[in-house]
Design a protein around this motif. Structure first.
Motif, PDB file in Angstrom:
ATOM      1  N   ALA A 110      40.172  24.816  42.153  1.00 50.96           N
ATOM      2  CA  ALA A 110      39.188  24.832  43.238  1.00 50.96           C
ATOM      3  C   ALA A 110      38.342  26.101  43.246  1.00 50.96           C
ATOM      4  O   ALA A 110      37.212  26.087  43.740  1.00 50.96           O
ATOM      5  N   SER A 111      38.885  27.204  42.719  1.00 53.05           N
ATOM      6  CA  SER A 111      38.140  28.472  42.733  1.00 53.05           C
ATOM      7  C   SER A 111      38.241  29.170  41.382  1.00 53.05           C
ATOM      8  O   SER A 111      38.866  30.228  41.257  1.00 53.05           O
ATOM      9  N   PRO A 112      37.630  28.595  40.345  1.00 54.25           N
ATOM     10  CA  PRO A 112      37.663  29.239  39.027  1.00 54.25           C
ATOM     11  C   PRO A 112      36.822  30.517  39.015  1.00 54.25           C
ATOM     12  O   PRO A 112      35.868  30.661  39.778  1.00 54.25           O
ATOM     13  N   LEU A 113      37.183  31.420  38.132  1.00 53.01           N
ATOM     14  CA  LEU A 113      36.438  32.672  37.979  1.00 53.01           C
ATOM     15  C   LEU A 113      35.537  32.566  36.754  1.00 53.01           C
ATOM     16  O   LEU A 113      36.022  32.354  35.640  1.00 53.01           O
ATOM     17  N   GLY A 114      34.252  32.712  36.963  1.00 48.07           N
ATOM     18  CA  GLY A 114      33.279  32.682  35.873  1.00 48.07           C
ATOM     19  C   GLY A 114      32.616  34.034  35.696  1.00 48.07           C
ATOM     20  O   GLY A 114      32.937  35.014  36.371  1.00 48.07           O
ATOM     21  N   TRP A 115      31.652  34.085  34.771  1.00 47.53           N
ATOM     22  CA  TRP A 115      31.006  35.367  34.476  1.00 47.53           C
ATOM     23  C   TRP A 115      30.204  35.883  35.673  1.00 47.53           C
ATOM     24  O   TRP A 115      30.066  37.104  35.850  1.00 47.53           O
ATOM     25  N   LYS A 116      29.709  34.982  36.514  1.00 45.87           N
ATOM     26  CA  LYS A 116      28.984  35.437  37.700  1.00 45.87           C
ATOM     27  C   LYS A 116      29.923  36.150  38.674  1.00 45.87           C
ATOM     28  O   LYS A 116      29.578  37.197  39.230  1.00 45.87           O
ATOM     29  N   HIS A 117      31.107  35.581  38.875  1.00 44.57           N
ATOM     30  CA  HIS A 117      32.083  36.242  39.735  1.00 44.57           C
ATOM     31  C   HIS A 117      32.513  37.574  39.125  1.00 44.57           C
ATOM     32  O   HIS A 117      32.708  38.566  39.844  1.00 44.57           O
ATOM     33  N   GLY A 118      32.667  37.590  37.799  1.00 43.10           N
ATOM     34  CA  GLY A 118      33.018  38.838  37.124  1.00 43.10           C
ATOM     35  C   GLY A 118      31.960  39.911  37.333  1.00 43.10           C
ATOM     36  O   GLY A 118      32.276  41.089  37.521  1.00 43.10           O
ATOM     37  N   THR A 119      30.692  39.519  37.299  1.00 44.51           N
ATOM     38  CA  THR A 119      29.607  40.476  37.531  1.00 44.51           C
ATOM     39  C   THR A 119      29.702  41.073  38.927  1.00 44.51           C
ATOM     40  O   THR A 119      29.517  42.281  39.125  1.00 44.51           O
TER      41      THR A 119
ATOM     42  N   TYR B 214      36.963  45.523  31.114  1.00 41.29           N
ATOM     43  CA  TYR B 214      38.268  45.059  31.581  1.00 41.29           C
ATOM     44  C   TYR B 214      38.146  43.781  32.400  1.00 41.29           C
ATOM     45  O   TYR B 214      38.975  42.865  32.261  1.00 41.29           O
ATOM     46  N   VAL B 215      37.124  43.686  33.245  1.00 44.19           N
ATOM     47  CA  VAL B 215      36.939  42.468  34.047  1.00 44.19           C
ATOM     48  C   VAL B 215      36.625  41.279  33.143  1.00 44.19           C
ATOM     49  O   VAL B 215      37.088  40.153  33.394  1.00 44.19           O
ATOM     50  N   SER B 216      35.866  41.508  32.072  1.00 44.16           N
ATOM     51  CA  SER B 216      35.598  40.432  31.109  1.00 44.16           C
ATOM     52  C   SER B 216      36.895  39.916  30.508  1.00 44.16           C
ATOM     53  O   SER B 216      37.084  38.701  30.338  1.00 44.16           O
ATOM     54  N   PHE B 217      37.809  40.837  30.210  1.00 45.76           N
ATOM     55  CA  PHE B 217      39.111  40.440  29.675  1.00 45.76           C
ATOM     56  C   PHE B 217      39.886  39.618  30.710  1.00 45.76           C
ATOM     57  O   PHE B 217      40.527  38.613  30.375  1.00 45.76           O
ATOM     58  N   ILE B 218      39.819  40.028  31.990  1.00 49.58           N
ATOM     59  CA  ILE B 218      40.528  39.301  33.050  1.00 49.58           C
ATOM     60  C   ILE B 218      39.985  37.879  33.184  1.00 49.58           C
ATOM     61  O   ILE B 218      40.745  36.908  33.301  1.00 49.58           O
ATOM     62  N   ILE B 219      38.656  37.752  33.176  1.00 48.83           N
ATOM     63  CA  ILE B 219      38.048  36.416  33.302  1.00 48.83           C
ATOM     64  C   ILE B 219      38.483  35.521  32.154  1.00 48.83           C
ATOM     65  O   ILE B 219      38.838  34.353  32.351  1.00 48.83           O
TER      66      ILE B 219
ATOM     67  N   GLY C 255      41.000  32.126  32.438  1.00 50.67           N
ATOM     68  CA  GLY C 255      40.622  30.831  31.882  1.00 50.67           C
ATOM     69  C   GLY C 255      41.723  30.252  31.016  1.00 50.67           C
ATOM     70  O   GLY C 255      42.034  29.050  31.092  1.00 50.67           O
ATOM     71  N   ARG C 256      42.331  31.092  30.190  1.00 46.05           N
ATOM     72  CA  ARG C 256      43.449  30.631  29.354  1.00 46.05           C
ATOM     73  C   ARG C 256      44.638  30.205  30.204  1.00 46.05           C
ATOM     74  O   ARG C 256      45.294  29.200  29.930  1.00 46.05           O
ATOM     75  N   ARG C 257      44.903  30.967  31.257  1.00 45.90           N
ATOM     76  CA  ARG C 257      46.044  30.642  32.116  1.00 45.90           C
ATOM     77  C   ARG C 257      45.829  29.304  32.813  1.00 45.90           C
ATOM     78  O   ARG C 257      46.761  28.502  32.938  1.00 45.90           O
ATOM     79  N   ALA C 258      44.607  29.045  33.273  1.00 49.64           N
ATOM     80  CA  ALA C 258      44.318  27.774  33.941  1.00 49.64           C
ATOM     81  C   ALA C 258      44.485  26.612  32.970  1.00 49.64           C
ATOM     82  O   ALA C 258      45.010  25.554  33.335  1.00 49.64           O
TER      83      ALA C 258
END
Length: 574
Positions: free
Chosen positions: A388-397, A319-324, A328-331
């Motif tokens: 300024a604060s994008p969410l990447g796979w590291k943040h998702g982890t 689910y978090v992968s889907f959110i990330i 990204g699409r929203r940005a």
């Protein structure tokens, strides 16, 4: 007398462990759980009888959630409300259903509603992760996501647990279950908002600080109890009341009220949360002994706990992968919006170069254009925030691994009816999932952040942002010097000479505070602080500045006002 000594020792242990945890850079709740487990294993420590879960659900959780909600960064919460709502509702419901199917499959004779009830117990995350993530300096956006999730998913899980428990007693009907769930949330939102608004108005009217503090202690319970009576979620109501109070505090409360609230609620939060985690470890002995008697060992419950935790983390990772991906699409969609062109079009309509659409009433059109401009400003600020604060796979982890279980899981497990199938086993599984999750994920989370090499991020406002906000407030104060509405607290006007003299030197202390001019200077500074506070509330609605910057500026204004009022009071005494 013996119980009083135990309580005093518990408070001292919580305070000392919290202080040591900060010095050693370890989350205090994790250490308290470990201490509780150690004490429970000692032969000379008597067994701690299980605490009535109603004490936790009614006496502990409402004030804890209310305290966190008051401090919630509302601007950032709004910006990421969709992912927070998904984590708090969709992920909880999905995890509970999948876990329910799993438990029904591996535990002979267990019905699906009971399995879903246990899944609901295991689904909510604990706020301990937030304190750990803050300590390692991860992105404030990640902290907001985890904090918002831990605030809202407790209520979702308990509403789902109640729905499943009712289904066990009276049979399962999908439409009835959904209706009960929706009603529980809606009535809670309404009740929480009403209680929060009345709290703001009442405490603004009550001037005495001690009386205000006494009223504030009752607010989470006033929101909780009638909501539960009406069939809603009292925890959701307490959260909503806290959010409304937190956002209206800058407008309705005095500086000493805000300062008093912050200190008092931090103390309550420290004692209640720490006490529950300490008891968590101590109660394990009783849970283990019941399972040893009923299941001839602990292996069955232990492997169920590890399997459940694995399922929880797997579903959370998906689910978090889907959110990330979605964020990204929203940005990128925001990037495609040409805000400059839209603002130019608004300028053209205001200047009459483009005919307006809709109403021909000039006043209504002006108000409509102002509203559109404010929305554009907020959207532009939101875009700057996402950039300024994008969410990447590291943040998702980090978000996945920070999903620890805790207080709610333990309290909710013990609310299962006494005649529930395999009740001791289910409670043991809940205890083991919470303790394994807290200790395993909690102690390894800082190491995971270091392994991922995520650059540390300051939790507070940046110096540049603080300077911009300070300039906004000073401009508002200097502009107000020419406003005839700028008067003393008693309604009298300031001398023109003083107003002309103060200018940009308004914040400098006078050379001789014993003179009448010095006293008038203090009065003028108080009036200017009030102007700056009103401007602070206005810019807070635009989303241009972060919650951290706004709260920092508000704290500075409050501190200045308290200092000035104290000096004026001293002069009156003399």
């Amino acid at each position: 007398m013996g119980e009083l000594v135990v309580v005093i020792l518990g408070v001292v242990i919580v305070a000392v462990v919290t202080a040591l945890g900060r010095r050693l850079n370890i989350a205090g709740p994790l250490v308290l759980v470990a201490i509780g487990l150690l004490l429970a294993a000692l032969p000379f420590v008597p067994d701690i009888p299980p605490i009535d879960p109603e004490w936790i659900l009614v006496g502990v959780l409402p004030p804890l959630l209310y305290s966190s909600a008051v401090q919630l960064p509302a601007i950032e919460f709004r910006r990421d409300f969709r992912p927070i709502a998904g984590l708090s509702v969709l992920l909880v419901v999905g995890s509970a259903v999948l876990l329910g199917i799993f438990f029904t499959w591996v535990i002979p004779g267990l019905s699906l509603p009971v399995g879903i009830a246990l899944g609901a117990i295991l689904s909510p995350t604990d706020a301990v992760a937030t304190s750990i993530v803050k300590r390692v300096g991860i992105s404030p956006r990640v902290v907001t996501l985890l904090e918002g999730e831990s605030l809202l998913n407790d209520a979702t899980a308990l509403v789902l647990l109640r729905t499943a428990t009712v289904a066990v007693a009276s049979g399962f009907a999908f439409a009835d279950a959904v209706g009960t769930f929706v009603w529980g949330v809606l009535i809670a939102i309404v009740m929480g908002a009403v209680v929060g608004f009345v709290n703001l108005r009442l405490r603004a009217w009550v001037a005495n600080s001690a009386a205000n503090t006494a009223i504030s202690f009752t607010v989470p319970f006033i929101a909780y109890l009638p909501t539960e009576y009406l069939g809603g979620s009292g925890l959701v109501a307490a959260v909503v009341a806290g959010i409304v109070t937190g956002q209206g505090a800058a407008r309705f409360f005095t500086p000493d009220q805000r300062l008093s609230d912050e200190i008092n609620w931090r103390t309550i939060e420290l004692v209640l949360e720490g006490g529950v985690f300490l008891i968590m470890g101590l109660e394990l002995t009783d849970v283990v002994s019941k399972n040893l008697t009923e299941h001839d060992g602990l292996w069955h419950g232990t492997w169920l706990a590890f399997a459940s935790l694995g399922i929880i983390l797997l579903v959370r990772a998906v689910y978090v992968s889907f959110i990330i991906w979605r964020q990204g699409r929203r940005a990128r969609r925001y990037d495609a919006v040409d805000f400059d062109r839209m603002n130019e079009r608004i300028d053209d309509v205001e200047a009459g170069r483009i005919p307006p659409r809709g109403s021909s009433d000039p006043a209504r059109m002006t108000a409509r254009l102002a509203m559109v401009r404010r929305r554009m400003q907020r959207m532009s600020a939101d875009l700057d925030y996402y950039r300024a604060s994008p969410l990447g796979w590291k943040h998702g982890t980090v978000i996945v691994w920070a999903g620890m279980r805790g207080v709610v899981t333990l309290a909710a497990a013990q609310t299962l009816p006494a005649n529930t199938e395999h009740r001791p086993l289910l409670i043991f599984v809940a205890f083991m999932v919470a303790i394994i999750s807290l200790l395993l994920q909690g102690f390894t989370l800082p190491g995971l952040v270091r392994l991922l090499r995520i650059p540390p991020t300051a939790a507070g406002p940046t110096p540049e942002e603080q300077l911009r906000l300070d300039a906004e407030l000073r401009t508002a104060a200097v502009t107000s010097l020419g406003d005839p509405a700028l008067v003393r607290r008693d309604g009298s006007t300031f001398s023109p000479h003083l107003v002309d003299t103060v200018g940009l030197r308004m914040a400098q202390p006078p050379d001789d505070e014993s003179t009448a001019t010095a006293r008038e200077m203090l009065e003028l500074r108080l009036a200017l602080i009030e102007t700056m506070r009103r401007r602070l509330i206005e810019v807070g609605r635009t989303g241009t500045f972060s919650t951290a910057a706004l709260r920092h500026a508000l704290a500075e204004l409050d501190a200045d006002q308290l200092s000035l009022e104290l000096r004026l009071t001293d002069d009156d005494i003399e």
